[in-house]
Design a protein around this motif. Sequence first.
Motif, PDB file in Angstrom:
ATOM      1  N   ARG A  50       0.794  -1.233   0.000  1.00 37.13           N
ATOM      2  CA  ARG A  50       0.000   0.000   0.000  1.00 37.13           C
ATOM      3  C   ARG A  50       0.824   1.280   0.000  1.00 37.13           C
ATOM      4  O   ARG A  50       0.262   2.365  -0.115  1.00 37.13           O
ATOM      5  CB  ARG A  50      -0.949  -0.021   1.198  1.00 37.13           C
ATOM      6  N   LYS A  51       2.140   1.174   0.101  1.00 37.61           N
ATOM      7  CA  LYS A  51       2.982   2.369   0.202  1.00 37.61           C
ATOM      8  C   LYS A  51       2.886   3.267  -1.031  1.00 37.61           C
ATOM      9  O   LYS A  51       3.076   4.469  -0.926  1.00 37.61           O
ATOM     10  CB  LYS A  51       4.434   1.999   0.484  1.00 37.61           C
ATOM     11  N   HIS A  52       2.556   2.707  -2.154  1.00 39.79           N
ATOM     12  CA  HIS A  52       2.478   3.495  -3.391  1.00 39.79           C
ATOM     13  C   HIS A  52       1.317   4.489  -3.361  1.00 39.79           C
ATOM     14  O   HIS A  52       1.300   5.441  -4.139  1.00 39.79           O
ATOM     15  CB  HIS A  52       2.402   2.574  -4.600  1.00 39.79           C
ATOM     16  N   SER A  53       0.366   4.300  -2.465  1.00 39.64           N
ATOM     17  CA  SER A  53      -0.742   5.249  -2.326  1.00 39.64           C
ATOM     18  C   SER A  53      -0.381   6.410  -1.390  1.00 39.64           C
ATOM     19  O   SER A  53      -1.167   7.341  -1.238  1.00 39.64           O
ATOM     20  CB  SER A  53      -1.989   4.529  -1.800  1.00 39.64           C
ATOM     21  N   LEU A  54       0.800   6.350  -0.781  1.00 39.16           N
ATOM     22  CA  LEU A  54       1.251   7.404   0.132  1.00 39.16           C
ATOM     23  C   LEU A  54       2.123   8.403  -0.618  1.00 39.16           C
ATOM     24  O   LEU A  54       2.935   8.020  -1.453  1.00 39.16           O
ATOM     25  CB  LEU A  54       2.050   6.787   1.287  1.00 39.16           C
ATOM     26  N   SER A  55       1.951   9.670  -0.301  1.00 39.31           N
ATOM     27  CA  SER A  55       2.704  10.717  -0.990  1.00 39.31           C
ATOM     28  C   SER A  55       4.069  10.939  -0.336  1.00 39.31           C
ATOM     29  O   SER A  55       4.173  11.054   0.885  1.00 39.31           O
ATOM     30  CB  SER A  55       1.927  12.037  -0.952  1.00 39.31           C
ATOM     31  N   LYS A  56       5.083  11.032  -1.150  1.00 40.33           N
ATOM     32  CA  LYS A  56       6.427  11.348  -0.652  1.00 40.33           C
ATOM     33  C   LYS A  56       6.539  12.812  -0.254  1.00 40.33           C
ATOM     34  O   LYS A  56       7.520  13.214   0.360  1.00 40.33           O
ATOM     35  CB  LYS A  56       7.478  10.984  -1.698  1.00 40.33           C
ATOM     36  N   ASN A  57       5.521  13.604  -0.583  1.00 41.12           N
ATOM     37  CA  ASN A  57       5.511  15.021  -0.206  1.00 41.12           C
ATOM     38  C   ASN A  57       4.892  15.258   1.165  1.00 41.12           C
ATOM     39  O   ASN A  57       5.025  16.341   1.724  1.00 41.12           O
ATOM     40  CB  ASN A  57       4.757  15.850  -1.249  1.00 41.12           C
ATOM     41  N   ASP A  58       4.204  14.268   1.693  1.00 41.97           N
ATOM     42  CA  ASP A  58       3.589  14.385   3.012  1.00 41.97           C
ATOM     43  C   ASP A  58       4.546  13.884   4.083  1.00 41.97           C
ATOM     44  O   ASP A  58       5.440  13.075   3.802  1.00 41.97           O
ATOM     45  CB  ASP A  58       2.308  13.544   3.089  1.00 41.97           C
ATOM     46  N   LEU A  59       4.337  14.345   5.300  1.00 37.70           N
ATOM     47  CA  LEU A  59       5.045  13.786   6.447  1.00 37.70           C
ATOM     48  C   LEU A  59       4.241  12.590   6.935  1.00 37.70           C
ATOM     49  O   LEU A  59       3.054  12.722   7.236  1.00 37.70           O
ATOM     50  CB  LEU A  59       5.168  14.824   7.563  1.00 37.70           C
ATOM     51  N   LEU A  60       4.879  11.436   6.988  1.00 37.61           N
ATOM     52  CA  LEU A  60       4.234  10.226   7.475  1.00 37.61           C
ATOM     53  C   LEU A  60       4.743   9.948   8.876  1.00 37.61           C
ATOM     54  O   LEU A  60       5.954   9.881   9.109  1.00 37.61           O
ATOM     55  CB  LEU A  60       4.566   9.037   6.563  1.00 37.61           C
ATOM     56  N   ILE A  61       3.826   9.796   9.819  1.00 34.29           N
ATOM     57  CA  ILE A  61       4.189   9.467  11.194  1.00 34.29           C
ATOM     58  C   ILE A  61       3.658   8.069  11.481  1.00 34.29           C
ATOM     59  O   ILE A  61       2.451   7.841  11.467  1.00 34.29           O
ATOM     60  CB  ILE A  61       3.611  10.482  12.196  1.00 34.29           C
ATOM     61  N   PHE A  62       4.577   7.158  11.713  1.00 30.08           N
ATOM     62  CA  PHE A  62       4.228   5.770  11.992  1.00 30.08           C
ATOM     63  C   PHE A  62       4.183   5.518  13.485  1.00 30.08           C
ATOM     64  O   PHE A  62       4.998   6.030  14.240  1.00 30.08           O
ATOM     65  CB  PHE A  62       5.278   4.822  11.411  1.00 30.08           C
ATOM     66  N   TYR A  63       3.229   4.682  13.891  1.00 21.37           N
ATOM     67  CA  TYR A  63       3.267   4.148  15.251  1.00 21.37           C
ATOM     68  C   TYR A  63       2.709   2.735  15.257  1.00 21.37           C
ATOM     69  O   TYR A  63       1.967   2.330  14.367  1.00 21.37           O
ATOM     70  CB  TYR A  63       2.544   5.057  16.254  1.00 21.37           C
ATOM     71  N   CYS A  64       3.110   2.003  16.282  1.00 21.38           N
ATOM     72  CA  CYS A  64       2.644   0.641  16.485  1.00 21.38           C
ATOM     73  C   CYS A  64       2.344   0.491  17.973  1.00 21.38           C
ATOM     74  O   CYS A  64       2.062   1.483  18.651  1.00 21.38           O
ATOM     75  CB  CYS A  64       3.693  -0.361  15.983  1.00 21.38           C
ATOM     76  N   GLU A  65       2.436  -0.705  18.495  1.00 21.61           N
ATOM     77  CA  GLU A  65       2.126  -0.933  19.903  1.00 21.61           C
ATOM     78  C   GLU A  65       3.187  -0.325  20.823  1.00 21.61           C
ATOM     79  O   GLU A  65       2.875   0.445  21.713  1.00 21.61           O
ATOM     80  CB  GLU A  65       1.999  -2.436  20.167  1.00 21.61           C
ATOM     81  N   ARG A  66       4.452  -0.648  20.596  1.00 20.52           N
ATOM     82  CA  ARG A  66       5.523  -0.205  21.485  1.00 20.52           C
ATOM     83  C   ARG A  66       6.640   0.565  20.779  1.00 20.52           C
ATOM     84  O   ARG A  66       7.556   1.046  21.424  1.00 20.52           O
ATOM     85  CB  ARG A  66       6.136  -1.389  22.214  1.00 20.52           C
ATOM     86  N   GLY A  67       6.603   0.641  19.469  1.00 16.63           N
ATOM     87  CA  GLY A  67       7.587   1.424  18.740  1.00 16.63           C
ATOM     88  C   GLY A  67       8.573   0.636  17.908  1.00 16.63           C
ATOM     89  O   GLY A  67       9.270   1.213  17.078  1.00 16.63           O
ATOM     90  N   ASN A  68       8.642  -0.672  18.083  1.00 17.55           N
ATOM     91  CA  ASN A  68       9.620  -1.463  17.337  1.00 17.55           C
ATOM     92  C   ASN A  68       9.269  -1.612  15.863  1.00 17.55           C
ATOM     93  O   ASN A  68      10.121  -1.419  14.995  1.00 17.55           O
ATOM     94  CB  ASN A  68       9.764  -2.863  17.960  1.00 17.55           C
ATOM     95  N   ILE A  69       8.025  -1.943  15.583  1.00 14.37           N
ATOM     96  CA  ILE A  69       7.593  -2.131  14.190  1.00 14.37           C
ATOM     97  C   ILE A  69       7.644  -0.809  13.431  1.00 14.37           C
ATOM     98  O   ILE A  69       8.049  -0.765  12.270  1.00 14.37           O
ATOM     99  CB  ILE A  69       6.169  -2.737  14.135  1.00 14.37           C
ATOM    100  N   ASN A  83       9.146  10.946   3.581  1.00 19.61           N
ATOM    101  CA  ASN A  83       9.414  11.821   4.722  1.00 19.61           C
ATOM    102  C   ASN A  83       8.752  11.185   5.944  1.00 19.61           C
ATOM    103  O   ASN A  83       7.532  11.159   6.040  1.00 19.61           O
ATOM    104  CB  ASN A  83       8.840  13.214   4.430  1.00 19.61           C
ATOM    105  N   ILE A  84       9.559  10.679   6.881  1.00 18.33           N
ATOM    106  CA  ILE A  84       9.070   9.803   7.949  1.00 18.33           C
ATOM    107  C   ILE A  84       9.451  10.300   9.334  1.00 18.33           C
ATOM    108  O   ILE A  84      10.548  10.810   9.541  1.00 18.33           O
ATOM    109  CB  ILE A  84       9.686   8.390   7.796  1.00 18.33           C
ATOM    110  N   LYS A  85       8.541  10.076  10.274  1.00 20.76           N
ATOM    111  CA  LYS A  85       8.833  10.161  11.703  1.00 20.76           C
ATOM    112  C   LYS A  85       8.219   8.930  12.350  1.00 20.76           C
ATOM    113  O   LYS A  85       7.266   8.361  11.837  1.00 20.76           O
ATOM    114  CB  LYS A  85       8.244  11.425  12.334  1.00 20.76           C
ATOM    115  N   SER A  86       8.792   8.529  13.478  1.00 20.98           N
ATOM    116  CA  SER A  86       8.284   7.370  14.212  1.00 20.98           C
ATOM    117  C   SER A  86       7.963   7.795  15.636  1.00 20.98           C
ATOM    118  O   SER A  86       8.724   8.541  16.259  1.00 20.98           O
ATOM    119  CB  SER A  86       9.332   6.253  14.215  1.00 20.98           C
ATOM    120  N   LEU A  87       6.835   7.325  16.138  1.00 19.67           N
ATOM    121  CA  LEU A  87       6.407   7.660  17.496  1.00 19.67           C
ATOM    122  C   LEU A  87       7.154   6.776  18.494  1.00 19.67           C
ATOM    123  O   LEU A  87       6.948   5.563  18.539  1.00 19.67           O
ATOM    124  CB  LEU A  87       4.903   7.479  17.637  1.00 19.67           C
ATOM    125  N   TYR A  88       8.028   7.392  19.271  1.00 16.46           N
ATOM    126  CA  TYR A  88       8.836   6.669  20.251  1.00 16.46           C
ATOM    127  C   TYR A  88       7.942   6.068  21.339  1.00 16.46           C
ATOM    128  O   TYR A  88       7.127   6.763  21.931  1.00 16.46           O
ATOM    129  CB  TYR A  88       9.863   7.618  20.879  1.00 16.46           C
TER     130      TYR A  88
END
Length: 100
Positions: A50-69, A83-88
């Motif tokens: 599904r990543k191809h539906s995401l824009s490289k111009n947007d900021l993507l913030i990922f999170y999961c249960e504890r941060g590892n994934i 353009n990525i950030k991850s929720l610690y």
Amino acid sequence: MSFDNIRASDIAKYIGKPKVLIIDLRNPDEYAAGHIPTAINIPYEELDDRKHSLSKNDLLIFYCERGNISLLAARDLLREGYNIKSLYGGIKAYRGVLEK
């Protein structure tokens, strides 16, 4: 190349902002039980398809249960120019109101 980790206490400043997409990488049942406001659900197992539906111009913030994934996902998509950030600490560290 590197991406930033953001603290759970800082996520509120990104919620509802234009050009920011908060992505919950948990499974649909976990997402339905409660997620960060405005987050969409893309389970980690589906991200590659599904990543191809995401824009490289947007900021993507990922999170999961504890941060590892989310760290793995951020590293992989950063290599592809996103353009990525991850929720610690993942959603376990988040203390705000959850949407259902």
